[in-house]
Write an enzyme that holds these catalytic residues in place. Structure first.
Site, mmCIF file in Angstrom:
data_model
loop_
_atom_site.group_PDB
_atom_site.id
_atom_site.type_symbol
_atom_site.label_atom_id
_atom_site.label_comp_id
_atom_site.label_asym_id
_atom_site.label_seq_id
_atom_site.Cartn_x
_atom_site.Cartn_y
_atom_site.Cartn_z
ATOM 1 N N CYS A 51 53.057 32.443 36.407
ATOM 2 C CA CYS A 51 52.526 32.588 34.886
ATOM 3 C C CYS A 51 53.705 32.752 33.459
ATOM 4 O O CYS A 51 53.678 32.030 32.704
ATOM 5 C CB CYS A 51 51.641 34.027 34.572
ATOM 6 S SG CYS A 51 52.597 35.287 35.469
ATOM 7 N N THR A 86 36.568 37.263 43.792
ATOM 8 C CA THR A 86 36.400 38.986 43.433
ATOM 9 C C THR A 86 37.736 39.480 42.779
ATOM 10 O O THR A 86 37.707 40.417 42.164
ATOM 11 C CB THR A 86 36.026 39.431 44.575
ATOM 12 O OG1 THR A 86 37.036 39.383 45.684
ATOM 13 C CG2 THR A 86 34.577 39.024 45.132
ATOM 14 N N HIS A 145 51.801 38.061 28.508
ATOM 15 C CA HIS A 145 53.225 37.956 28.544
ATOM 16 C C HIS A 145 53.942 37.686 27.490
ATOM 17 O O HIS A 145 53.541 36.774 26.743
ATOM 18 C CB HIS A 145 53.776 37.197 29.793
ATOM 19 C CG HIS A 145 53.333 37.584 31.317
ATOM 20 N ND1 HIS A 145 52.697 38.749 31.475
ATOM 21 C CD2 HIS A 145 53.493 36.952 32.542
ATOM 22 C CE1 HIS A 145 52.421 38.845 32.813
ATOM 23 N NE2 HIS A 145 52.994 37.870 33.471
#
Ligand code: NAP
Ligand code: 3JN
Length: 335
Positions: free
Chosen positions: A131, A13, A240
């Site tokens: 990331c 979720t 990013h």
């Protein structure tokens, strides 16, 4: 694996979890059964995936009693610490998005364009890097192979989606003129650049900066590379951006490096400054590639180069990278 696997999405979720579902659908990832798991807060919630409605179930110690082959985790480090070993003991291979297992020497830390071979020695948990590290690795690996790397200086410009819904809300509220009730950051993010991602450590770096430094060593398999980082949150919703300064071991020609990037997997070169072409966060959002531009010599060093590297932090930086790992797993998992 010749049959279709049973898969679980843990944290289904969340910001990363919902992107898992989007990317699984887009890539038509094969599955026999899919289980969507989250905390008790979301248990019972209905989620539509590939036209079928699924009910989110609460993650418990018994969630992996049923036959599951691969579990994609993005529910935070505490959840991974507790439940990834339980899943692995049940024969599941966990691809974990948290930082919990990244530096564990029994856990491979994988970017599929860079070190896919490390998937093979997994013991039931494979870690997805941070990331900011992932997009940097896609850019640095071809340079390491062709020229060797002596030193790297990272300066990042990170989107608020990296902080989940709370970060997105802080920017939305700030842009609407409400700088009160901050949910994610120590200061308003709208109109600001915050040199502060994750917590500060005793050495003066943030945890995000140390993640980039340590993960770079592990993925490139070379602790002798000197690495430093400054990670900055900027008022951008998605993707990013990173300025990466690299000191190479060997001399190079800029045209050869542009060519090398063009031939390397997962990279799109956008570098035509005469026409104002360079990678942009808004263009990268929603895509799976790593974009490189502003490729130029660093005249202050013998073999120095500067590059500008942009990627969607929730896709290539999290969900897509994990699913690429899962796709490689399908090639090696037994029936
Ligand atoms: P988020 O939007 O807050 O979502 C968190 C998800 O984890 C929700 O599905 C939540 O379920 C679930 N969850 C929380 N506690 C749980 C528990 N005890 N048991 C089961 N499920 C639980 O956060 P996000 O932005 O998606 O990020 C999630 C995690 O992914 C982060 O904590 C981080 O570890 C990792 N991440 C990694 C990167 C990367 O750099 N590779 C980037 C972003 C995030 P409920 O709906 O029930 O609350
Ligand atoms: O801030 C970002 O842009 C990336 C955030 C990643 C993140 C957020 C919460 C917890 C992580 C991560 O992947 O390193 C974690 C974590 O430590 O698991």
């Amino acid at each position: 694996m010749n049959r279709k696997p049973n898969i679980a999405v843990v944290g289904a979720t969340g910001v990363v979890g919902t992107t898992f579902l989007k990317v699984l659908e887009e890539r038509d990832f094969p599955f026999e059964n899919i289980y969507l798991m989250a905390s008790s807060r979301s248990a019972g919630k209905k989620v539509t995936f590939k036209g079928t409605e699924y009910t989110v179930e609460e993650l418990t110690e018994h969630s992996f009693d049923k036959p599951i082959d691969i579990a994609l985790f993005s529910a935070g480090g505490g959840t991974s610490a507790k439940f990834a070993p339980i899943a692995a003991e049940h024969g599941v291979v966990v691809v974990d998005n948290s930082s919990q297992w990244r530096m564990d020497e029994d856990v491979p830390l994988v970017v599929p364009e860079v070190n896919p071979q490390d998937i093979e020695w997994n013991h039931g948990i494979i870690a997805n890097p941070n990331c900011s590290t992932i997009q940097a690795m896609v850019a640095l690996k071809p340079l390491q192979d062709a020229y060797g790397i002596k030193r790297v200086v990272y300066s990042t410009y990170q989107a608020v989606s990296g902080s989940g819904m709370k970060g997105i809300n802080d920017l939305k509220n700030g842009l609407a003129g409400n700088d009160e009730d901050l949910q994610a950051y120590a200061h308003p993010i709208a109109g600001n650049c915050l040199p502060h991602i994750d917590v500060f450590l005793p050495n003066g770096y943030t945890k995000e900066e140390m993640k980039m430094i340590n993960e770079t060593h592990k993925i490139l398999g070379d602790d002798s590379i000197k690495v430093t980082a400054t990670t900055v949150r900027v008022p951008v919703f998605d993707s990013h951006s990173e300025s990466i300064n690299v000191e190479l071991e060997k001399p190079f020609e800029i045209e050869d490096i542009v060519d090398l990037f063009k031939r390397s997997p997962g990279i799109i070169v956008q570098d035509d400054v005469e026409n104002n072409v360079y990678p942009l966060a808004r263009d990268a959002a929603g895509t799976d590639e790593v974009y490189i531009g502003r490729i130029r010599r660093d005249f202050s060093l013998d073999n120095g180069i500067n590059i500008w590297v942009v990627a969607d932090n929730i896709r290539k930086g999290a969900a897509t990278n994990a699913i690429q790992i899962a796709e490689k797993l399908l090639e090696i998992l037994p029936d």
